[in-house]
Design an enzyme around this catalytic site. Sequence first.
Site, short mmCIF file in Angstrom:
data_model
loop_
_atom_site.label_atom_id
_atom_site.label_comp_id
_atom_site.label_asym_id
_atom_site.label_seq_id
_atom_site.Cartn_x
_atom_site.Cartn_y
_atom_site.Cartn_z
N THR A 183 0.82 -1.33 -0.08
CA THR A 183 0.17 -0.08 0.04
C THR A 183 0.99 1.52 0.20
O THR A 183 1.82 1.17 -0.01
CB THR A 183 -1.07 0.19 1.33
OG1 THR A 183 0.38 -0.12 2.60
CG2 THR A 183 -2.23 -1.28 1.10
N GLU A 328 -5.54 -4.05 -1.10
CA GLU A 328 -6.30 -5.38 0.01
C GLU A 328 -7.37 -5.87 -1.10
O GLU A 328 -7.36 -7.41 -1.02
CB GLU A 328 -6.68 -4.64 0.41
CG GLU A 328 -6.01 -4.05 1.69
CD GLU A 328 -5.58 -2.88 2.04
OE1 GLU A 328 -4.84 -1.90 2.45
OE2 GLU A 328 -5.89 -2.28 0.62
N LYS A 439 -17.52 15.98 9.76
CA LYS A 439 -18.31 16.33 10.88
C LYS A 439 -18.80 17.43 11.38
O LYS A 439 -18.09 18.05 11.87
CB LYS A 439 -17.97 15.00 11.82
CG LYS A 439 -18.23 14.04 11.63
CD LYS A 439 -17.91 12.55 12.77
CE LYS A 439 -17.55 11.63 12.20
NZ LYS A 439 -17.56 10.61 13.28
N TRP A 444 -22.58 15.20 8.31
CA TRP A 444 -21.90 13.92 7.82
C TRP A 444 -21.81 15.17 6.49
O TRP A 444 -23.15 16.02 5.82
CB TRP A 444 -21.28 13.38 7.51
CG TRP A 444 -20.56 11.98 8.52
CD1 TRP A 444 -20.93 12.41 9.82
CD2 TRP A 444 -20.85 11.17 8.45
NE1 TRP A 444 -20.62 11.63 10.96
CE2 TRP A 444 -20.29 10.52 9.51
CE3 TRP A 444 -20.78 9.43 7.61
CZ2 TRP A 444 -20.32 9.26 10.07
CZ3 TRP A 444 -20.45 8.68 8.22
CH2 TRP A 444 -20.30 7.86 9.12
#
Length: 541
Positions: A183, A328, A439, A444
């Site tokens: 990654t 992944e 937030k 959100w």
Amino acid sequence: MLGKMMQWPLLVSRIFEYATQFHGEQTIVSVCAGKSVFRYSYRDFGLRVCQLANALQAAGVKPGDRVATLAWNDHRHLELYYAISGIGAVCHTINPRLFPAQMEYIVHHADDVLLFADPTFSELIAPIAAKAPNLRQLIWLGDEDLPRSDVRTTSYEDFIAGHSDNIEWPALDENAASSLCYTSGTTGNPKGVLYSHRSTVLHSMAVTGANALNIGLHDAVLPVVPLFHVNAWGIPYSALLNGAKLVLPGPKLDGESLYTLMAAEGVTVTAGVPTIWLALQNHLRDNQLQLRNLKRMIVGGSAAPRSMIEYFEEQQNVEFIHAWGMTEMSPVGTVCKLKSHLINRDRDTRSEVQVTQGLPVFGVEMKLVDDDGQVQPHDGEAIGEVWVRGPWITCGYYEDAQADEGKFDRDGYFRTGDVASFSRDGYMRICDRSKDVIKTGGEWISSIDLENAAVGHPLVAEAAVIGVHSEKWAERPLLVIVPRDPGTPPTLAAMHDYLADKVPKWWLPDAMEVVAQLPHTATGKIQKRDLREQFRDYQLP
């Protein structure tokens, strides 16, 4: 009762044998750094792969050994993909856009025994190779004078010269490791994802279906996504599996170079990240050019703005397809193809679906989980973190038990870190990364949706949104833009006017900063961590 069917291991070498036997006349085109275009057939490609495989074995490479590559999308890199995995070794692709310290870490962590590198990376990799504990040889992927190194070096062509172009591939366990990709390491050290032959073949078969990338033997496929990043989304395998012409673009990925290559080679399918397609879009628009042969354009890595989707579909007559996944996940998890009842709807309705990340590919199971651990419904309103499982999704990082902590639940699902919702039709819409969501007052704001709306403004080249401290609301959005013309950036008021009918009023950014460029990760995504650090003490007006 068990079925009476043959057991036939799913191996990368099976893809190779099928492609070279039944599509031997098909063409591979390769642009090499500083060289003219190179082309050969699948059949000739196969002979060189066998030579390379024999050379690797003669150099002492054993099953399970990690063999590293640091290279562009060209024919030699493709040969390495098949030869290394075919003999049972592990093809470890290194991303040259990582920081040198990260590259040094992964070469040590993977414990590579050989390293194949393009000479253009000599200053980057030579000092790292010299300190690698068990690296036996550095092989340069070029024909010119070889860069010097403290490690024993040779050229690729000398390395394979004299070896037989015939090989009997070993009978491997299909669960044996085939390749290793790390990654990009936005937090902590990069983490290794170790793919198996089985996962690679299943992923390759799944993503080429009609409801996914839809690659066939009549296609000419241009993977702009690098071979050094998550196996170029599986295209080096799926293109050969389906007998498609494969066009490898080398290091030059600017709009002009890509357009020229697409036109010359009759490219029908291409795949890359939004920053690449933005450069191509600008080149096409500025020079009044048309993509005559291109049918499908796949975008992943980050969300593409609606304005880009509509440009390529309306102005270039190209099907623009969002896909989503992770290192992944091998990486493809969802692909955004329109269902039949949506195809003939109006432009606004189609665009509302096309900006989503699409439908799960068969083989990927997904669920939404809220902060309390409760699974959320797919009703277009409930939001949660995406958890996934399936036969090409990691069950743990390579030699890194600490990184596994908190990443898996009791049912084997992997925690992606992406926050999303699912429509009743099954389309997933990524709202944000869990660490990037803003937030404000208990509600959100999706930084992704706000960025994609902002970048549609004609004076904006690139946009990012981060949350900054607010005494009243806890967090409020700060818009950071790169203007198309540094001399004429838009004002905050102009951005508010532009965004007014595109996002809820309470999403409108409280402030805006103009910068020359935005920081990006090694895979081309906007690096929000660096932006948050840069504006850590930002005071809202």
